[in-house]
Design an enzyme around this catalytic site. Structure first.
Site, short mmCIF file in Angstrom:
data_model
loop_
_atom_site.label_atom_id
_atom_site.label_comp_id
_atom_site.label_asym_id
_atom_site.label_seq_id
_atom_site.Cartn_x
_atom_site.Cartn_y
_atom_site.Cartn_z
N LYS A 11 -24.92 19.96 43.54
CA LYS A 11 -24.67 21.49 42.87
C LYS A 11 -24.37 20.70 41.67
O LYS A 11 -23.50 19.99 41.15
CB LYS A 11 -23.73 21.34 43.79
N TYR A 51 -29.84 31.49 48.32
CA TYR A 51 -29.13 32.41 49.33
C TYR A 51 -28.93 33.74 49.66
O TYR A 51 -27.51 34.16 50.06
CB TYR A 51 -27.68 31.76 48.16
N PHE A 59 -18.58 35.89 49.43
CA PHE A 59 -18.34 34.85 48.20
C PHE A 59 -19.85 34.94 47.62
O PHE A 59 -20.65 33.74 46.71
CB PHE A 59 -18.00 33.36 49.12
N ARG A 87 -26.78 16.21 56.60
CA ARG A 87 -25.26 17.09 57.28
C ARG A 87 -24.49 15.66 57.90
O ARG A 87 -22.90 16.83 57.35
CB ARG A 87 -25.94 17.93 58.63
N THR A 93 -18.74 21.80 55.33
CA THR A 93 -18.63 22.99 54.82
C THR A 93 -17.59 22.54 53.32
O THR A 93 -17.17 22.26 52.38
CB THR A 93 -18.73 24.40 54.73
N ARG A 104 -18.52 14.97 50.95
CA ARG A 104 -17.94 15.82 50.83
C ARG A 104 -16.08 15.42 50.49
O ARG A 104 -15.62 16.26 49.60
CB ARG A 104 -18.11 17.89 51.78
N ASN A 114 -18.55 22.42 46.73
CA ASN A 114 -18.96 21.27 47.15
C ASN A 114 -19.74 20.41 47.30
O ASN A 114 -20.31 19.48 48.72
CB ASN A 114 -18.28 22.03 48.90
N HIS A 117 -25.82 20.78 48.73
CA HIS A 117 -26.00 21.38 50.07
C HIS A 117 -27.48 20.61 51.11
O HIS A 117 -28.00 20.29 49.97
CB HIS A 117 -27.58 22.59 49.53
N GLU A 128 -37.23 25.90 52.46
CA GLU A 128 -37.07 25.62 51.67
C GLU A 128 -37.65 23.99 50.26
O GLU A 128 -37.14 24.42 49.29
CB GLU A 128 -34.87 25.44 51.37
P1 ADP Z 1 -23.17 24.97 54.51
O1 ADP Z 1 -23.77 24.64 52.57
O2 ADP Z 1 -21.91 23.93 54.72
O3 ADP Z 1 -24.42 24.96 55.09
P2 ADP Z 1 -22.36 27.51 54.57
O4 ADP Z 1 -23.83 27.77 54.97
O5 ADP Z 1 -21.94 28.20 55.19
O6 ADP Z 1 -22.47 26.93 54.24
O7 ADP Z 1 -22.28 28.21 52.95
C1 ADP Z 1 -23.33 27.86 52.07
C2 ADP Z 1 -22.85 27.48 50.99
O8 ADP Z 1 -21.75 28.79 50.10
C3 ADP Z 1 -21.35 26.84 50.68
O9 ADP Z 1 -22.40 25.53 50.56
C4 ADP Z 1 -20.48 26.57 49.35
O10 ADP Z 1 -20.51 26.77 48.76
C5 ADP Z 1 -20.35 28.22 49.81
N1 ADP Z 1 -19.39 28.91 50.25
C6 ADP Z 1 -19.18 28.76 51.97
N2 ADP Z 1 -18.15 28.95 52.31
C7 ADP Z 1 -17.72 29.26 51.57
C8 ADP Z 1 -15.79 30.31 50.95
N3 ADP Z 1 -15.65 30.76 51.43
N4 ADP Z 1 -15.79 30.74 49.88
C9 ADP Z 1 -17.21 30.34 48.79
N5 ADP Z 1 -17.90 29.63 48.98
C10 ADP Z 1 -18.44 29.48 50.04
#
Ligand code: ADP
Length: 140
Positions: A11, A51, A59, A87, A93, A104, A114, A117, A128
């Protein structure tokens, strides 16, 4: 265990800090092979579509702004149990909850910034992968 492919994105927070090579070393140390890779700038339309599952979340707008804020490196990874294996090396996350030695934990700034992805299931991994790569770009 099956050989699986998973879609990874390094990212903008990580490309900004020049961490692509360091993150790739974690990927390869986890037994995953990078079988396709390119550095691109996501358009807003691409980020919103990628997304889309999160579009009702509070968010979402900030997430899209973040994902278009700088270059990303999109990658297709392959390995035994590849989706779960990635993962695991990504970590939770929210980096505050990530295990030691994960990408991370070691590199992410916060829950949004973070660093990486990774696909969460075989169905999403296939969707994807085809979102970013054509067959001729994938060299397994
Ligand atoms: P992951 O990337 O671990 O699969 P998610 O699918 O839940 O997590 O979320 C997608 C992305 O959205 C996260 O990697 C992060 O960049 C962002 N994100 C998730 N939760 C939050 C939050 N509470 N506030 C801001 N950004 C968030």
């Amino acid at each position: 265990m099956a050989v699986e492919r998973t879609l990874s994105i390094i990212k903008p927070d990580a490309t900004e800090r020049n961490l692509t090579g360091k993150i790739n070393s974690y990927i390869e140390a986890a037994g995953l092979r990078i079988i396709a890779q390119k550095r691109i700038r996501l358009t807003r339309d691409q980020a919103e579509a990628f997304y889309g599952v999160h579009k009702e979340r509070s968010f979402f707008g900030e997430l899209v702004d973040f994902m278009v804020s700088g270059p990303v490196v999109v990658q297709l990874l392959e390995g035994e149990n590849g989706i779960a294996a990635y993962r695991e090396v990504m970590g939770a996350t929210n980096p505050a909850n990530a295990d030691a030695g994960t990408i991370r934990k070691d590199f992410a700034i916060d829950v949004q910034n973070n660093s990486v992805h990774g696909s969460d299931a075989p169905e999403t991994a296939a969707v994807e992968a085809s979102f970013f790569f054509s067959e001729i770009e994938i060299v397994g």
